[in-house]
Write an enzyme that holds these catalytic residues in place. Structure first.
Site, short mmCIF file in Angstrom:
data_model
loop_
_atom_site.label_atom_id
_atom_site.label_comp_id
_atom_site.label_asym_id
_atom_site.label_seq_id
_atom_site.Cartn_x
_atom_site.Cartn_y
_atom_site.Cartn_z
N ALA A 253 -11.25 34.71 -14.66
CA ALA A 253 -12.65 34.41 -14.33
C ALA A 253 -12.77 32.96 -13.87
CB ALA A 253 -13.54 34.65 -15.54
N GLY A 254 -12.14 32.04 -14.62
CA GLY A 254 -12.18 30.63 -14.25
C GLY A 254 -11.47 30.39 -12.92
N ASP A 255 -10.36 31.08 -12.72
CA ASP A 255 -9.62 30.92 -11.46
C ASP A 255 -10.47 31.38 -10.28
OD1 ASP A 255 -7.44 30.07 -12.95
OD2 ASP A 255 -6.60 32.09 -13.09
O1 RIB Z 1 -5.95 32.12 -15.73
C1 RIB Z 1 -5.35 33.39 -15.91
C2 RIB Z 1 -3.89 33.29 -15.67
O2 RIB Z 1 -3.32 32.49 -16.67
C3 RIB Z 1 -3.14 34.60 -15.76
O3 RIB Z 1 -3.08 35.28 -14.53
C4 RIB Z 1 -1.78 34.20 -16.30
O4 RIB Z 1 -0.75 34.35 -15.38
C5 RIB Z 1 -1.94 32.75 -16.72
O5 RIB Z 1 -1.36 31.92 -15.82
#
Ligand code: RIB
Length: 309
Positions: A253-255
């Protein structure tokens, strides 16, 4: 900001092994999972995918191992509108792995084996420095070696490329690195580790933001979970609420927020509109399982926003 319209992401690539279960196991306990899936992840890759699917012109500096899954991930990233020329295949290494539990509330707990991500050295950053020079924005996280993050930030600063740091996973950082950052996007835990300020209110968020401003960072966005984001630009702060949805899985979600935010900023959207766009992308992502499988495309974000009007 330079006007090239291009984004460079530097970061990690992982194969996520995700086990859903009713509740996290305690030390010494064995629990039965309800569902198992292998999905493509890694904070760097997830953010590059979120930027690519939402419409940015993105190049990705990263490393995969010399294994089948690394090859598959590289192909998928290209399908997600990402220039993967700077994704190196590291001989004799395996692709990074994340072991992830997801509980019934959609919360997760993650442990990582860096694998090929550890081979993203300052020498590799230097090899791909033109990608950073050509970009208007460099977006990074902390699943790559810290000396490489610093090396990339120095190149960016020398060439007027704006440095955006999502300081995840949480760790303390040098003032030298923080002084090279133009925009930072910690969650509450990460902000506490960087500033020493425990965040339980908007006032605390404003205080933490002021500490980060003092370290030389002009734009601070502290993500506050269901309460939205604290946005502080040179000390001028406001909370921008997110959208209410039924979360099944908050992985990435943050990504997704970070990748979509930069897409919107590269389109010259005002900051509050960019945050709203990023909130929409993240809201869609939490309604779906997995990291990259959950990241929405541009038309999905636009439709979601239209439905909110
Ligand atoms: O932010 C989520 C991610 O954190 C996951 O996809 C996992 O690979 C870790 O890096």
């Amino acid at each position: 900001m330079k006007n090239t319209g291009k984004l460079a992401v530097l970061g990690s690539i992982n194969a996520d092994h995700i086990l859903s279960l009713a509740q996290f196991p305690r030390p010494g306990e064995t629990v039965l999972g309800t569902q198992y899936q292998v999905a493509f992840g890694g904070k760097g890759a997830n953010q590059a995918v979120a930027a690519g699917r939402s419409g940015a012109d993105v190049s990705f500096i990263a490393c995969v191992g010399e294994d089948n899954i690394g090859g598959h991930i590289r192909q998928q990233l290209a399908k997600d509108h990402i220039n993967v020329a700077p994704v190196e295949v590291v001989a004799g290494e395996s692709t990074g792995v994340a072991l992830i539990f997801v509980n019934a509330e959609g919360e997760n707990s993650i442990a990582i084996h860096a694998g090929a991500n550890a081979a993203l050295t300052p020498a590799i950053v230097e090899k791909h420095q033109q990608t950073i020079v050509d970009a208007a924005v460099l977006l990074m996280q902390l699943e790559s070696p810290l000396d490489s993050v610093l090396a990339a930030a120095k190149i960016a600063r020398q060439h007027q490329t704006r440095v955006v740091l999502n300081p995840a996973p949480a760790t303390s950082l040098s003032d030298e690195l923080l002084a090279l950052v133009d925009m930072i996007t910690p969650n509450e835990t990460e902000a506490e580790i960087l500033t020493g300020v425990r965040i339980t209110s908007d006032e605390d968020a404003a205080h933490a933001a002021s500490v980060l401003h003092e370290k030389g960072i002009a734009s601070v966005l502290i993500t506050l979970g269901h309460r939205g984001v604290w946005l502080s630009e040179n000390g001028d702060g406001q909370r921008i609420a997110g959208f209410k949805v039924k979360a099944v899985d908050t992985i990435a979600a943050g990504d997704t927020f970070n990748g979509a935010l930069i897409t919107a900023l590269l389109e010259d959207k005002p900051m509050d509109q960019a945050v709203r766009f990023a909130h929409a992308a993240a809201a869609i992502a939490v309604t779906r399982p997995g990291a990259q499988p959950s990241v929405p495309w541009r038309d999905e974000i636009d439709s979601f926003l239209l439905q909110q009007e």
